[in-house]
Design a protein around this motif. Structure first.
Motif, PDB file in Angstrom:
ATOM      1  N   LYS A   1     -12.690  75.140 -53.685  1.00 52.60           N
ATOM      2  CA  LYS A   1     -12.527  76.399 -52.960  1.00 52.60           C
ATOM      3  C   LYS A   1     -11.914  77.466 -53.852  1.00 52.60           C
ATOM      4  O   LYS A   1     -12.338  78.636 -53.845  1.00 52.60           O
TER       5      LYS A   1
ATOM      6  N   GLY B   1     -14.524  78.423 -56.424  1.00 59.28           N
ATOM      7  CA  GLY B   1     -15.780  78.902 -55.854  1.00 59.28           C
ATOM      8  C   GLY B   1     -16.870  77.882 -56.111  1.00 59.28           C
ATOM      9  O   GLY B   1     -17.018  77.411 -57.253  1.00 59.28           O
TER      10      GLY B   1
ATOM     11  N   THR C   1     -24.809  79.969 -57.336  1.00 61.09           N
ATOM     12  CA  THR C   1     -24.066  81.208 -57.083  1.00 61.09           C
ATOM     13  C   THR C   1     -24.075  82.116 -58.315  1.00 61.09           C
ATOM     14  O   THR C   1     -24.007  83.347 -58.192  1.00 61.09           O
TER      15      THR C   1
END
Length: 364
Positions: A275, A278, A330
């Motif tokens: 977390k 990311g 991402t």
């Protein structure tokens, strides 16, 4: 070769004209009147699904709720007796052994509904960690699971004299024709609906009454095919596709089912680290812009650069278009609305990145 397991209602499904396939080690009805018809019946009226292949497990003993809360991701302290909660069972590295529903019966009793193929793994993990005085038992064949889903689901249950006034994720223990039934405001379609848990051996009594009440309201019994198209339209994860030992809750966008403020749960340190950094990939939705139906494990490309892989794909009867879920890097920096292509056996299928659900949420 091991024969697939059979649920308590196979003879009834055959009488209704079901076709079958193996799923999670169980022989499952795939369709009766056709997947599209069953899908549309669920969206527009009501569908009845036999999902008795789902696992069941019971954790019982002094402090059972506290123990389960120390193991599974979500925070059981947010709910109490008469409520259920979506949660995950993770490894210490943050992978997902299973996603499941926890029914809070009392501080000393938690009833779990895992996925069929993962029940033994969940039970084994909990047994290995359980302190003295707490028992974990596999109740797979103790209860059937019947899902009544759609705008008219409440009418169907009312016709059987079963309760319908519980909040979302609330449950009540009731009775139909002398058969005890646990009724919960849950489901896997995005529609208003309920899941009923009668005893395995007495499930036929409840199922027969539900079939009649569903058909009286223009609904249909529905199989595994419609269950998959319905859940994909909602972007709901399926273990083995959008969640796995290699796909974390954060990557699958189920971080909302993690009690980040809890002191302990399996995988906490790894998930907190992910977390903070990311996740390297995130679950995204793909809508086909032309013709084409997507399937799992296809390469997603931005131009000529591979940026992800599909995890589920189908034709959406509601949108009348191909849709898919995909894990997308991402680092690619792609936003919703961006156009990508998917390699379908050498053919580039143009898609738009969208945020699921693909159709309006009606659950609550």
């Amino acid at each position: 070769m091991t024969e697939p397991l059979q649920g308590p209602l196979e003879d009834r499904h055959r009488a209704l004209g079901a076709s079958f396939a193996e799923f999670g080690g169980w022989l499952m009805p795939v369709s009766y009147a056709g997947t599209v018809a069953e899908h549309n019946a669920t969206r527009n009226a009501v569908g009845l699904f036999d999902v008795s292949h789902l696992g069941k497990a019971l954790v019982r003993g002094p402090g059972a709720a506290e123990f389960v809360n120390s193991a599974l991701t979500n925070d059981l302290r947010r709910i109490g007796p008469g409520k259920a909660q979506y949660t995950l069972c993770c490894t210490e590295s943050g992978g997902v052994i299973d996603d499941l529903i926890a029914y809070y019966v009392s501080d000393d009793e938690i009833f779990l509904v895992p996925n069929a193929a993962n029940t033994a793994a969940v039970v084994a993990a909990l047994k290995a960690a359980a302190p003295e005085g707490i028992t974990v038992t596999d109740e797979h064949r103790s209860y059937a699971v019947l899902a009544v889903q759609g705008p008219l689901a409440g009418e169907v249950l009312s016709a059987l004299g079963l309760p319908t006034d519980m909040d979302y994720m609330g449950y009540a223990d009731a009775e139909y024709a002398g058969v005890p039934v646990r009724v919960c405001r849950t489901g896997y379609t995005g529609e208003h609906g309920f899941e009923l848990l009668p005893p395995w051996e007495q499930a036929g009594v409840v199922f027969d009454a539900l079939v009649a009440a569903v058909r009286e309201r223009g609904g249909e019994p529905a199989g595994l095919g419609a269950r998959d198209t319905l859940r994909t339209e909602m972007g709901y994860p399926l273990h083995g596709h959008e969640l796995s030992l290699d796909i974390s809750p954060l990557q699958a966008r189920t971080g909302w089912a993690v009690g980040w403020k809890k002191d302990t749960f399996w995988g906490r340190d790894a998930l907190l680290a992910e977390k903070a950094a990311g996740p390297a990939r995130l679950l995204r939705g793909l809508k086909v812009l032309g013709r084409g139906v997507l399937r799992p494990e296809l390469t997603v490309l931005d131009g000529e650069t591979p940026v992800g892989v599909t995890t589920s794909g189908t034709f959406s009867p509601t949108l009348k278009a191909g849709i898919a879920l995909a894990l997308v890097d991402t680092a690619a920096g792609l936003q919703d609305g961006a156009h990508v292509t998917v390699d379908v056996r050498g053919r580039a299928v143009e898609c738009e990145l969208v945020k699921p659900p693909f159709v309006a949420v009606k659950t609550r």
